[in-house]
Design a protein around this motif. Structure first.
Motif, PDB file in Angstrom:
ATOM      1  N   THR A 137      12.860  87.220  17.321  1.00 54.64           N
ATOM      2  CA  THR A 137      11.778  86.668  16.507  1.00 54.64           C
ATOM      3  C   THR A 137      11.837  85.147  16.523  1.00 54.64           C
ATOM      4  O   THR A 137      12.725  84.550  17.130  1.00 54.64           O
ATOM      5  CB  THR A 137      11.883  87.150  15.044  1.00 54.64           C
ATOM      6  OG1 THR A 137      13.044  86.550  14.433  1.00 54.64           O
ATOM      7  CG2 THR A 137      11.991  88.654  14.961  1.00 54.64           C
ATOM      8  N   ARG A 139      12.661  83.396  14.107  1.00 55.04           N
ATOM      9  CA  ARG A 139      13.795  82.999  13.281  1.00 55.04           C
ATOM     10  C   ARG A 139      15.119  83.332  13.971  1.00 55.04           C
ATOM     11  O   ARG A 139      15.147  83.863  15.072  1.00 55.04           O
ATOM     12  CB  ARG A 139      13.699  83.692  11.920  1.00 55.04           C
ATOM     13  CG  ARG A 139      12.402  83.358  11.198  1.00 55.04           C
ATOM     14  CD  ARG A 139      12.331  83.990   9.831  1.00 55.04           C
ATOM     15  NE  ARG A 139      11.052  83.706   9.186  1.00 55.04           N
ATOM     16  CZ  ARG A 139      10.720  84.127   7.973  1.00 55.04           C
ATOM     17  NH1 ARG A 139      11.573  84.853   7.266  1.00 55.04           N
ATOM     18  NH2 ARG A 139       9.536  83.823   7.465  1.00 55.04           N
ATOM     19  N   ASN A 141      17.396  85.559  13.093  1.00 59.92           N
ATOM     20  CA  ASN A 141      17.693  86.985  13.144  1.00 59.92           C
ATOM     21  C   ASN A 141      16.592  87.763  13.863  1.00 59.92           C
ATOM     22  O   ASN A 141      15.409  87.421  13.761  1.00 59.92           O
ATOM     23  CB  ASN A 141      17.846  87.539  11.736  1.00 59.92           C
ATOM     24  CG  ASN A 141      19.107  87.039  11.053  1.00 59.92           C
ATOM     25  OD1 ASN A 141      20.116  86.760  11.710  1.00 59.92           O
ATOM     26  ND2 ASN A 141      19.063  86.912   9.736  1.00 59.92           N
ATOM     27  N   VAL A 143      14.328  91.383  14.621  1.00 63.22           N
ATOM     28  CA  VAL A 143      13.748  92.443  13.808  1.00 63.22           C
ATOM     29  C   VAL A 143      14.130  93.761  14.473  1.00 63.22           C
ATOM     30  O   VAL A 143      14.219  93.846  15.699  1.00 63.22           O
ATOM     31  CB  VAL A 143      12.209  92.308  13.695  1.00 63.22           C
ATOM     32  CG1 VAL A 143      11.548  92.371  15.059  1.00 63.22           C
ATOM     33  CG2 VAL A 143      11.641  93.387  12.771  1.00 63.22           C
ATOM     34  N   THR A 223       7.440  87.235  14.113  1.00 63.11           N
ATOM     35  CA  THR A 223       7.466  86.171  13.100  1.00 63.11           C
ATOM     36  C   THR A 223       8.716  86.194  12.228  1.00 63.11           C
ATOM     37  O   THR A 223       9.032  85.194  11.586  1.00 63.11           O
ATOM     38  CB  THR A 223       6.242  86.278  12.177  1.00 63.11           C
ATOM     39  OG1 THR A 223       6.297  87.526  11.461  1.00 63.11           O
ATOM     40  CG2 THR A 223       4.936  86.204  12.975  1.00 63.11           C
ATOM     41  N   GLY A 224       9.403  87.326  12.176  1.00 58.34           N
ATOM     42  CA  GLY A 224      10.547  87.444  11.283  1.00 58.34           C
ATOM     43  C   GLY A 224      10.131  87.783   9.860  1.00 58.34           C
ATOM     44  O   GLY A 224      10.945  87.715   8.934  1.00 58.34           O
ATOM     45  N   ASP A 227      12.586  92.610   8.444  1.00 62.30           N
ATOM     46  CA  ASP A 227      13.856  92.887   9.110  1.00 62.30           C
ATOM     47  C   ASP A 227      13.787  94.211   9.863  1.00 62.30           C
ATOM     48  O   ASP A 227      14.516  94.419  10.833  1.00 62.30           O
ATOM     49  CB  ASP A 227      14.993  92.950   8.088  1.00 62.30           C
ATOM     50  CG  ASP A 227      15.175  91.635   7.350  1.00 62.30           C
ATOM     51  OD1 ASP A 227      15.261  90.591   8.030  1.00 62.30           O
ATOM     52  OD2 ASP A 227      15.209  91.644   6.102  1.00 62.30           O
TER      53      ASP A 227
END
Length: 347
Positions: A137, A139, A141, A143, A223-224, A227
């Motif tokens: 993503t 970000r 982290n 998904v 997009t983050g 999760d």
């Protein structure tokens, strides 16, 4: 970290078979001193490949000869009935017996799903297994997207259970106590989607074990915002392969563009560290290894066309799942949700 990890590998599955699985196995044990691999497949073929890599006598690479192979065109029911000594079946049997803690295969997806369900059985309360994998993503982290093809069509209860299992996987992977869960839909409004999607949304909203945040659209995947994103297997498989195709297309177009003119080549040389970092971030190989969750054992499905690097990533994913004890944690959450429903019914 566990000091005694044993994973069974289906060495003959996938488009490349031992050509990718053998180098991956050698690299995996060399990188992890606690890892022991059982190589299931044709002993002569495996021995020849190991010898070419000077690893035939490696103490943590154990060959388990199998006389059969589940081919890509083999029907799942035929594989279960007639391929009992296949590399895929033997690897799963090793997990069932406890000799191995996980299985990794790049073989026929339908056969692996059918055979894993038959051999390992479902966790109590779980209707169907689901394939789940991380997707990069914007970000830091990723998904976690499920289902990625184990179930083409899903009813509301199945989607709801996928949400619970996805939440456990993401929570363990991200170190998050309350991962955000959403349903993939054609719009963010409550009126959008078919009836099973709407019913699944209601079930998720009512579950105290889920941090349900509503619907996600296809454009939200990267997009983050969430999760965990839950969807039917047909939709998830198309979405995942589209993501991988877009990543490869972008890198291909960028590479071509930077080779057109001398100025661009100079620019590419200066930007090389940035480009390498970007490629590493979006390269599908590092995300290879979809987990088949909901079973009484750990099974990781590698892409059929996985390179040695990608198959190594699938082995690493299996190691992480063993360390996180995912089946036990999923079973515990389902026991809690069952107890909660029972108390509500009694009241």
């Amino acid at each position: 970290m566990l000091t005694n990890l044993t994973i069974a590998l289906d060495m003959m599955g996938g488009d490349y078979g031992p050509r990718s699985s053998i180098p991956a196995a050698v690299n995996a044990v060399n990188a992890n001193a606690n890892l022991r691999l059982i190589l299931c497949g044709n002993e002569k073929v495996i021995s020849k490949e190991l010898e070419s890599l000077d690893s035939l006598s490696h103490p943590r690479l154990i060959i388990r000869h199998c006389s059969e192979v589940v081919t890509n065109g083999c029907e799942p029911s035929t594989a279960v009935r007639s391929k009992k000594d296949s590399s895929m079946r033997v690897a799963l049997d090793l997990v069932k017996s406890g000799e191995a803690q996980a299985c990794v295969s790049a073989g026929n997806t339908g056969a692996l799903l059918f055979m894993a369900h038959y051999v390992l059985k479902m966790l109590p309360g779980v209707k169907r297994p689901a394939l789940i994998s991380a997707v990069p993503t914007e970000r830091k982290n990723p998904v976690y997207l499920l289902d990625l093809g184990a179930n083409v069509h899903c009813d509301a209860q199945t989607l709801y259970q996928f949400g619970i299992m996805g939440s456990v996987v993401a929570g363990q992977a991200l170190g998050c106590d309350n991962p955000k869960v959403s349903l993939l839909n054609i719009g963010s409004e409550d009126i959008k989607g078919h009836e099973d999607i709407k019913q699944a949304a209601q079930l998720m909203q009512q579950c105290e074990h889920l941090n349900y945040i509503g619907y996600s659209e296809g454009s939200d995947i990267f997009t983050g915002k969430s999760d965990v994103i839950v969807c039917e297997g047909f939709v998830g498989n198309v979405a995942l392969k589209t993501c991988e195709g877009i990543a490869k297309l972008i890198m291909f177009k960028l590479s071509k563009a930077l080779q057109k003119h001398f100025f661009y080549k100079c620019l590419a040389f200066m930007l090389q560290p940035v480009i390498k970092k970007l490629y590493k971030r979006v390269n599908p190989d590092q995300y290879n290894g979809a987990s088949l969750v909901g079973l009484r054992g750990i099974v990781v499905k590698s892409h059929g066309n996985a390179s040695a690097k990608a198959f190594h990533a699938a082995i690493d994913e299996a190691v992480r799942e063993v360390e996180r004890q995912l089946p036990e944690k999923i079973a515990a959450i389902f026991e809690q949700t069952h107890s909660t429903k029972k108390v509500a019914t009694d009241d």
